[in-house]
Design a protein around this motif. Structure first.
Motif, PDB file in Angstrom:
ATOM      1  N   PRO A   1       0.829  -1.216   0.000  1.00 39.82           N
ATOM      2  CA  PRO A   1       0.000   0.000   0.000  1.00 39.82           C
ATOM      3  C   PRO A   1       0.864   1.268   0.000  1.00 39.82           C
ATOM      4  CG  PRO A   1      -0.534  -1.430   1.874  1.00 39.82           C
ATOM      5  CD  PRO A   1       0.665  -2.004   1.222  1.00 39.82           C
TER       6      PRO A   1
ATOM      7  N   GLY B   1       6.791   1.956   2.052  1.00 39.36           N
ATOM      8  CA  GLY B   1       8.248   2.019   2.048  1.00 39.36           C
ATOM      9  C   GLY B   1       8.875   1.510   0.764  1.00 39.36           C
ATOM     10  N   LYS B   2       8.054   1.363  -0.264  1.00 39.82           N
ATOM     11  CA  LYS B   2       8.569   0.824  -1.528  1.00 39.82           C
ATOM     12  C   LYS B   2       9.594   1.763  -2.167  1.00 39.82           C
ATOM     13  CE  LYS B   2       4.423   0.795  -3.336  1.00 39.82           C
ATOM     14  NZ  LYS B   2       3.702   1.446  -2.239  1.00 39.82           N
TER      15      LYS B   2
ATOM     16  N   GLN C   1       8.917   7.830  -9.133  1.00 40.56           N
ATOM     17  CA  GLN C   1       7.465   7.798  -9.011  1.00 40.56           C
ATOM     18  C   GLN C   1       6.853   9.096  -9.552  1.00 40.56           C
ATOM     19  OE1 GLN C   1       6.282   6.932  -5.044  1.00 40.56           O
ATOM     20  NE2 GLN C   1       4.103   7.180  -5.451  1.00 40.56           N
TER      21      GLN C   1
HETATM   22  N1  LIG Z   1      12.730  12.098   2.436  1.00 46.36           N
HETATM   23  C1  LIG Z   1      11.853  11.726   3.370  1.00 46.36           C
HETATM   24  N2  LIG Z   1      11.737  12.467   4.499  1.00 46.36           N
HETATM   25  C2  LIG Z   1      10.872  12.102   5.467  1.00 46.36           C
HETATM   26  N3  LIG Z   1      10.048  11.031   5.396  1.00 46.36           N
HETATM   27  C3  LIG Z   1      10.101  10.264   4.288  1.00 46.36           C
HETATM   28  C4  LIG Z   1      10.993  10.588   3.208  1.00 46.36           C
HETATM   29  N4  LIG Z   1      10.825   9.647   2.237  1.00 46.36           N
HETATM   30  C5  LIG Z   1       9.880   8.802   2.680  1.00 46.36           C
HETATM   31  N5  LIG Z   1       9.428   9.150   3.907  1.00 46.36           N
HETATM   32  C6  LIG Z   1       8.422   8.436   4.707  1.00 46.36           C
HETATM   33  O1  LIG Z   1       8.701   7.073   4.642  1.00 46.36           O
HETATM   34  C7  LIG Z   1       7.509   6.319   4.524  1.00 46.36           C
HETATM   35  C8  LIG Z   1       7.562   5.442   3.284  1.00 46.36           C
HETATM   36  O2  LIG Z   1       7.473   6.249   2.142  1.00 46.36           O
HETATM   37  P1  LIG Z   1       7.648   5.691   0.666  1.00 46.36           P
HETATM   38  O3  LIG Z   1       8.871   4.882   0.614  1.00 46.36           O
HETATM   39  O4  LIG Z   1       7.564   6.844  -0.252  1.00 46.36           O
HETATM   40  O5  LIG Z   1       6.370   4.752   0.493  1.00 46.36           O
HETATM   41  P2  LIG Z   1       5.730   4.125  -0.823  1.00 46.36           P
HETATM   42  O6  LIG Z   1       6.641   4.371  -1.964  1.00 46.36           O
HETATM   43  O7  LIG Z   1       5.581   2.676  -0.489  1.00 46.36           O
HETATM   44  O8  LIG Z   1       4.411   4.769  -1.010  1.00 46.36           O
HETATM   45  C9  LIG Z   1       6.367   7.302   4.504  1.00 46.36           C
HETATM   46  O9  LIG Z   1       5.858   7.396   5.796  1.00 46.36           O
HETATM   47  C10 LIG Z   1       7.040   8.583   4.105  1.00 46.36           C
HETATM   48  O10 LIG Z   1       6.352   9.679   4.651  1.00 46.36           O
END
Ligand SMILES: Nc1ncnc2c1ncn2[C@@H]1O[C@H](COP(=O)(O)OP(=O)(O)O)[C@@H](O)[C@H]1O
Ligand SMILES: [Mg+2]
Lengths: 304, 358, 274
Positions: free
Chosen positions: C57, C61-62, C105
């Motif tokens: 979902p 963290g993908k 993305q």
């Molecule tokens: N650069 C960043 N700074 C702060 N939080 C981050 C950052 N990148 C991702 N996150 C947090 O890490 C979690 C996973 O994000 P993400 O990897 O983008 O998920 P997905 O790609 O599966 O939708 C989320 O809670 C997001 O808010």
């Protein structure tokens, strides 16, 4: 040692005035993400409108009210005719637009209110406080102390405004999240106009104090420019940062001005005064290398 | 149909990657160069050379330098004038202190000195972006000018740092008249503009633009951010440095540190905003515009004032100038962020159809 | 999210393709942002030439996982072994020189540049000439520009975007931008390609094209592919193995059929309200 403290305190007090200008930057940056280079020009505009109105015969209180009206109008016009037209542009374009705005103001204001340097009398004399002079033997200016008091009152009331009024809360919400602000029910554009109004007010206070101290003249804009290194030290989004940054810059530049030239002179010969002119910027630059997010800013990792 | 690229099919990638791939552009540039080198020297008056053409070329070069840094590599600088000052003082000192050094070598070394200083002040760009960096470059502006004023050695102990440029002598010939100086400046500027054009159309330029447009993606593709940004600072400052040397040696003759003011840095910034950020042509158009505007205002405003019987002072002219600059900057950023260069491009597209509107 | 498979008609991977040994091994990776735990103790591996999908979902963290793989984010804990060599801290440009390319993305093209220039930029790690040669258009500069132009044109032909090569990417429609971004990554001739939701926001036709490109890349060049995708149909059809993440934890790993029937995976997807 006594002399050291005298310089230090003098520096801290004048630093508070940098903080005042920096505060205007922070307010606008927090609410709209615009780095307003024209804040210095706004200080100049505010001071000029006060002396301008007084020259036309208005008493101080009326001149202040008129100047506040000028600043508010200016803020609203800026929002409406410039910033709103640039909403989807990159921040750097907005920044450059505010440089243009600064030039515009620096050309317009003296055309309307006259350009020769003038004194501004607020009825506070710039003389040493006698009790301190007697008891500690230090020269501390009465004016500086009053200025510091005014700044403290302003900062406190702004903090209260942000904390306890509906508009203040909306402003904070905008800073965090534009969507959330919309849900409070205040249109974003109103919020921006208000922020510019508040920033205009802060500029007015700063303009009064600076103007009364150094005279109302174009050089004011250069002094106001020193709020930029203050911001780098304090972080662009932090009100306490602006205050602390201002104090550090104010104190360190005065100390540098006193203590560095003799050392340089003994090394190279010649006269090395005027360090104040660049010291804050170089300090900020060195600081950036160590802690780019500022004293109070949070480190942030770009999201991709 | 005057300007037509349709029908000019490229049969090889080499043809498509020429300096100016479109034939009309090629012809246009050649004509322009012929005019600048052959026609202008015969026609222009002394006033034109020393008050308009020479400063135009020098500021175009400085604007080109800033455009490399800001327009192509995306790093904003408010200290261009200071790097010009470094160039001017370095060239002066090389001439003064190195026996028999050719003037062109001094200019090149002046550029390199400015490049070195530029890299130093570019170091913060590794950790910060945008207006943070702009503030850092203010440090360069104020600090450099202060150093030049205060260290007597740099100006050979002259009072308040004023220096008088030495003679410009190349292969035994002394460039003295404005016309000769114009030709020298023109040659340097044309060569450096061609080099800039080469830089921005090859992988160096692509790396800069990639960093400008999306730095994370750039590094993911394999661009090393640090050398790329610092190279932009170095090349940009080199251009500004050479411009500064020319400014001292071929334009003013004697300069003082305070002449390289923050105001001048802003002027150079305005040149690229109005001319076109990220455009070599734009650097030239912007320089011409910013230099000519005050001349027009100087002449036009008193005339207008007289026409409408308005009171008038020289202070007013300078205020109106400042105001107009500011207004134009905002106007261009709002209406045409790509500046005059873009307007020119649009005009060319119109010409392509002319005289048939469809 | 729907788990139905009939949305797209795609040829299954060519059976001749050989999947090799482990090329990238991720061991106990944990990544935090302040208080946010983006990844918690995640281990999985990627084999040479395979198509490895990462699903889960939003916020699972993908993307962070891909960012860890190519050095954009640095995990606080864990080991990363790439081609038998362990690395702790690596900068993104080093990942690029080691043959890892990637798309984003949210499209991360160079907006001010043309399609051709974007793709040429993808070849930057392969260029050796210096800026002095560029400025003088001298020596290797000219040869190199021409040689790499030829390679870039191959990518342009492969992705069928000849007609837009001189268009600034900012003016292209979304679907084409995604394709150009793939082109920029392919221009680097990577051995491993990380794709972050390459088909998000596309219509069925565009998705089919994109799937075809991905399969062709994998098939023709043997490129290992790590794919984040929400369309279960696509994932189940084209991937060899699937990792499932939820709230930064790994909750499933295996061939598509295994994952599809995994209790925890089904629960996560239903629980997440899809
Ligand atoms: N650069 C960043 N700074 C702060 N939080 C981050 C950052 N990148 C991702 N996150 C947090 O890490 C979690 C996973 O994000 P993400 O990897 O983008 O998920 P997905 O790609 O599966 O939708 C989320 O809670 C997001 O808010
Ligand atoms: Mg994601």
């Amino acid at each position: 040692m006594q002399f050291f403290f005298e310089v230090l305190i003098g520096g801290l007090l004048s630093g508070i005035m940098y903080s005042l200008v920096a505060l205007g930057f922070v307010l606008i940056y927090k609410a709209s993400g615009v780095f307003n280079f024209a804040q210095g020009a706004m200080v100049y505009l505010a001071a000029l409108s006060v002396v301008g109105c007084m020259e036309k015969g208005a008493p101080l209180w009326l001149a202040l009210i008129l100047a506040f009206a000028v600043m508010t109008l200016f803020g609203i016009a800026t929002e409406k005719f410039v910033l709103r037209k640039l909403v989807n542009q990159p921040p750097i374009a907005l920044f450059m637009a505010t440089i243009g705005l600064a030039f515009f103001v620096e050309g317009l204001a003296p055309m309307v209110f006259g350009s020769d340097p003038r004194a501004l009398d607020l009825g506070i004399v710039d003389e040493p406080i006698e009790s301190i002079l007697e008891s500690a033997g230090m020269v501390i200016s009465k004016f500086d102390l009053v200025a510091a008091g005014v700044a403290a009152v302003l900062v406190t009331s702004l903090a209260l405004f942000f904390q306890y009024t509906r508009i203040g809360r909306a402003l904070r919400a905008v800073a965090d999240d534009h969507q959330a602000a919309l849900s409070i029910g205040i249109p974003l554009q109103h919020i921006w106009a208000i922020v510019w109004g508040v920033a205009g007010f802060v500029a007015l206070v700063a303009g009064m104090l600076w103007g009364a101290r150094n005279g109302v003249q174009f050089a004011l804009t250069f002094t106001a420019l020193k709020a930029l290194p203050v911001l780098i030290l304090g972080g662009f989004t932090s009100v306490p940062g602006a205050i602390v940054g201002g104090l550090i810059i104010g104190a360190s530049e005065k100390l540098a001005e006193i203590y560095i030239p003799p050392v340089m002179q003994s090394l190279f010969g010649g006269n090395f005064g005027g360090i104040e002119g660049w010291f804050p910027y170089v300090l900020a630059l060195l600081f950036l290398l160590v802690r780019p997010e500022g004293l109070f800013g949070e480190r942030h990792i770009d999201r991709v | 149909m005057l300007y037509r690229e349709a029908g000019q099919f490229k049969t090889s990638y080499a043809a498509d990657q020429q300096l100016f791939p479109i034939r009309q552009d090629r012809i246009g540039v050649l004509l322009l160069l012929a005019a600048a080198f052959l026609a202008v020297p015969g026609m222009a008056s002394e006033y034109w050379f020393s008050a308009i053409l020479i400063p135009f070329l020098i500021f175009a070069l400085a604007a080109l330098g800033l455009n490399i840094l800001t327009g192509y590599a995306g790093q904003l600088s408010l200290g261009s004038a200071a790097f010009m000052a470094v160039g001017a003082y370095a060239a002066y000192n090389f001439q003064l202190r190195v026996e028999g050094i050719p003037i062109l070598v001094s200019f090149a070394l002046a550029g390199l000195t400015a490049a070195g200083v530029g890299v130093l002040f570019g170091l913060p760009s590794l950790r910060i972006k945008g207006f943070y960096l702009a503030v850092a470059t203010l440090a360069a502006q104020f600090f450099i000018v202060w150093c030049l004023t205060k260290f007597p050695w740099l100006s050979n102990n002259s009072s308040s740092g004023v220096i008088s440029a030495q003679k410009v002598e190349i292969l035994g010939h002394i460039f003295e008249s404005p016309r000769e100086k114009y030709l020298l400046v023109l040659t340097v500027v044309v060569l450096m503009a061609l080099a800039a054009r080469n830089l921005v159309r090859t992988s160096t330029g692509r790396a800069w633009m990639a960093v400008r447009d999306m730095d994370v993606a750039a590094s993911v593709i394999g661009i090393r951010l640090m050398p790329t940004k610092l190279l932009a600072f170095a090349v940009s400052s080199f251009y500004c440095g050479v411009a500064g040397a020319l400014y001292a040696f071929c334009y003013l003759g004697s300069v003082e540190p305070d002449g390289f003011s923050l105001e001048m840095s802003f002027k150079i910034l305005f040149m690229i905003i109005i001319g076109g950020v990220g455009s070599i042509l734009g650097s030239f158009l912007g320089a011409a515009f910013i230099l000519l505007l005050p001349i027009f205002l100087d002449v036009g405003l008193p005339w207008l004032a007289e026409l409408f019987h308005l009171p008038f002072s020289t202070a007013t002219v300078s205020h109106i100038q400042t105001l107009v600059f500011g207004a134009l900057i905002m106007f261009f950023l709002i209406v045409e962020p790509h500046g005059l260069a873009r307007l020119w491009q649009i005009a060319k597209e119109k010409l392509r159809l002319w005289p048939f509107p469809h | 999210m729907n788990m139905k498979l009939e949305t797209l008609v795609i040829d299954p991977p060519a059976p001749t393709r050989k999947i090799g040994g482990v090329i990238l091994d991720l061991q106990n990776i944990s990544l935090r942002f302040g208080g946010v735990k983006a990844l918690t103790d995640i281990s999985f591996d990627i084999r040479e030439h395979e198509i490895r999908a990462i699903i889960g979902p939003n916020g699972a963290g993908k993307s962070s996982m891909l960012n860890v793989i190519n050095g954009v984010y640095h995990p606080q804990e864990g080991r990363i072994v790439f081609r038998g060599q362990e690395r702790r801290q690596m900068e993104p440009h080093m990942a690029a020189t080691q043959g890892i390319a990637r798309t984003f993305q949210n499209i991360a093209l160079f907006k001010g540049m043309t399609v051709l220039d974007n793709i040429m930029t993808g070849r930057i790690t392969k260029m050796k000439s210096t800026f002095v040669e560029h400025a003088l258009w001298f020596g290797r500069a000219r040869q190199e520009e021409l040689a790499h132009r030829r390679k870039a044109e191959e990518v342009i032909d492969f992705l069928e975007i000849q007609h837009i090569r001189k268009t600034p990417v900012g003016r292209l429609p979304y679907g084409l931008q995604k394709r150009v971004e793939l082109g920029r990554a392919l221009a680097a001739e990577p051995s491993m390609l990380l794709l972050d939701e390459p088909m998000a926001g596309m219509n069925v036709e565009e998705k089919q094209d994109m799937c075809r490109f991905i399969l062709d890349v994998n098939d023709q060049f043997g490129t290992t592919i790590v794919l984040i995708e929400h369309d279960m149909g696509v994932v189940m059809d084209i991937s060899d193995r699937v990792v499932v993440l939820d709230y930064g934890k790994k909750i499933g790993d295996g061939v598509p059929d295994e994952v599809k029937n995994n209790e925890e995976v089904i629960k996560a997807y239903l629980g997440a309200g899809h």
